[in-house]
Design an enzyme around this catalytic site. Sequence first.
Site, PDB file in Angstrom:
ATOM      1  N   SER A 187       0.815  -1.207   0.000  1.00 34.02           N
ATOM      2  CA  SER A 187       0.000   0.000   0.000  1.00 34.02           C
ATOM      3  C   SER A 187       0.861   1.275   0.000  1.00 34.02           C
ATOM      4  O   SER A 187       1.508   1.583  -0.987  1.00 34.02           O
ATOM      5  CB  SER A 187      -0.961  -0.038   1.190  1.00 34.02           C
ATOM      6  OG  SER A 187      -1.990   0.893   1.046  1.00 34.02           O
ATOM      7  N   ASP A 230      10.395   5.886  -9.870  1.00 34.58           N
ATOM      8  CA  ASP A 230      10.008   6.610 -11.084  1.00 34.58           C
ATOM      9  C   ASP A 230      10.816   7.894 -11.255  1.00 34.58           C
ATOM     10  O   ASP A 230      11.182   8.261 -12.379  1.00 34.58           O
ATOM     11  CB  ASP A 230       8.512   6.936 -11.056  1.00 34.58           C
ATOM     12  CG  ASP A 230       7.642   5.701 -11.264  1.00 34.58           C
ATOM     13  OD1 ASP A 230       8.170   4.702 -11.792  1.00 34.58           O
ATOM     14  OD2 ASP A 230       6.452   5.733 -10.901  1.00 34.58           O
ATOM     15  N   LYS A 263      -0.689  -4.356  -3.437  1.00 31.92           N
ATOM     16  CA  LYS A 263      -2.007  -3.801  -3.107  1.00 31.92           C
ATOM     17  C   LYS A 263      -2.100  -2.371  -3.625  1.00 31.92           C
ATOM     18  O   LYS A 263      -1.516  -1.452  -3.066  1.00 31.92           O
ATOM     19  CB  LYS A 263      -2.256  -3.814  -1.598  1.00 31.92           C
ATOM     20  CG  LYS A 263      -3.652  -3.301  -1.236  1.00 31.92           C
ATOM     21  CD  LYS A 263      -3.838  -3.183   0.261  1.00 31.92           C
ATOM     22  CE  LYS A 263      -5.243  -2.674   0.597  1.00 31.92           C
ATOM     23  NZ  LYS A 263      -5.523  -1.325   0.060  1.00 31.92           N
TER      24      LYS A 263
END
Length: 706
Positions: free
Chosen positions: A471, A482, A496
């Site tokens: 999460s 990224d 998740k």
Amino acid sequence: MFKQLLVSLVLVSVLACGSKPRVSLNQEETLKPSAQHEVIAKEVANILENISYKKVAMGDSLSNIVFKNLLNSVDMGKVYLLQSDIDDFEQFRNSISQDFKDGDLSAPFYMFNQYAKRYIESMEYALSQVDVEHDFTVEEEYINNREKLGWFKTQDEVNDQWRKRVKYDLLNLKLIGSDTTSMEKHKDVLRSRYKNLISQAKKIDSNEVFQVVMGSLTDAVDPHTTYYNPFFAQAFNESMSNTLEGIGAQLMMENETVKITDIIAGGPAFKDKRLKINDRIIGVAQGDGEFEDIIGWRLDAAVSKIKGPKGTVVRLRVIPAGQDLTAQPKIVELTRDKIVLAEGSAKYEIKDVKGDDGANYKVGVISLPKFYIDFEALRRRDPNYKSATRDIRYILDTLKQKDVQAVVLDLRNNGGGSLQEAIELTGLFIDQGPVVQVKDVRNRVEINSDREPGVSWDGPLGVMVNRFSASASEIFAGAIQDYGRGVILGSTTFGKGTVQSALDMSRFISTTSRLLLKASDASESKKNENIPAGAPEFGQINVTMGMYYRVSGSSTQHRGVEADVSFPSQFSADKFGESSEPAALPWDSIKAAPFKKVADLNSINKTLNEKHQKRIEKSPAYGFLLEDIKKFNEEDSIPKVSLNETKLQAERDKFKKENRERINQQLKYLGMPLWEEGKPQPQHEFDFILDESLTVMTDYIRLSEK
């Protein structure tokens, strides 16, 4: 006892059925759904079809999954029901979810009642076998879990299974007990166990059955969509339960044993480090007292034995994760304590690490067990409210003053927490920009960004993750990856990527339905008199209402975040994590958010991996890790255990010897005294993944300088 009666907040799902005539529940002693249960079931089916993110139709395909879920909930091991029962149940396979739309729960209650009847019959037969003379010298094998086998065809086959089960239970008690304990004492333990199981089974009420039934439906739709009855809803909303008291472990019941599902940061189990997720507790002793067998107990009864006042000692008899119930248990002694949530705060230490070049490097390691924030203090506008980001900002300032050359943020086993904290924590390492995207049920995408200028740490950064990083941990790690802001170390995360909202079912119960319920049988009304004060009258559904996406546009759902520098994991994707859930939402992607990368680390990551692989191939510690993973995943397709005392004792002695030798290899590597036979296992912390990750960071420091 059995999985479906777990009274555990993790086992929940929902059922549904159609317009056929209701199943007759004409037996006087059978459990029946209340009028309120039927109203709630109908509204839950409506929510799943029309409001949830997935919007699943209550059709044949869903019915088939619900049907299987219900069977698995009551008899996953296939040791109670007969093939004739399954053949009888087949009439519901393709219609059970449609029935939910009509508020018809007769089919699942019919199935449960038949299971309950078979269960009590089996327990009573087992009880009758305790005093039978058992020969422990004959060659005979017992299969504890028959999940991969067929259903029993005759009652004689069921009886033979339970004869062997009693024989195994007696033999197991004999082998793990002391030499002075008599067989009659073992029989007393077993009699008590089976009588307790029978007693508990007879106390099951319709509310508990309803919880199981609803669990079968919601699990068929989505592993994170859950209906909670009023009792569980209150416990969930208070973020508190008995399972968190005493030793600091979150527990659930599975296949008659208490399983550890989480270790609470700051608690005794967290500090001790011997208990692991998926370990199973089969016995409890208070201080130096005798062990009490808790196999088959209800969760609340088992928890009452495990928890206790601060400062008292509890000993646990534990089957290690990955091992069959027939394995030799380990003994873990813990001193109970009050679980102070503040102890789950971020902590740091500075490690002196020797690089491959022979130079020494200073690396700051920050451990973050969850993304926390004191919402109450924030609402009070307390300027000193506590949060993960605030604590780590202070730690980073401290580390800079101590001239560390790199920082590693350890998110292993961090199951998530506050989304806002994940965003703000990312902002300590990037200078403004989007962090995560959220798509709602209407396919609208909202970009959540860090808006605070500046960074708290701009040097080499590593983020450690594993299969239980989930999460908010995945949002943070994905953003760091990224942006090219740091290197991700470890194994692929949980996966998740869904967002849940807690909905009070009272919002969906119409005035007409309320009037009908008031007019229903008074005896049904009494069933709800004991609802805890403040609990939602009709329960609560936590339903998936959106999905998270990385700034690159890729979802963290199902696939998780893959490490840049990877380590092998004992937790395979087919058994652990989102990808192991049949009803999990699939991975997808959306348009990337407008963001500017800090750096392109592809070349650096390639070099780090090459150096990492060469180093670990020569490391004895890496061999220990691989051996532990192999042991964890060793299992027969159909595990069998010998009921010959000499043979079973030899197998266990061999296992204990191999385990001691493996641990002694690690102790020798660490320069610690070896574990001698007959003495308690020495406490040692062996964290090869952390040690190697720190060495990777020394490579990263040198590459960054270039």
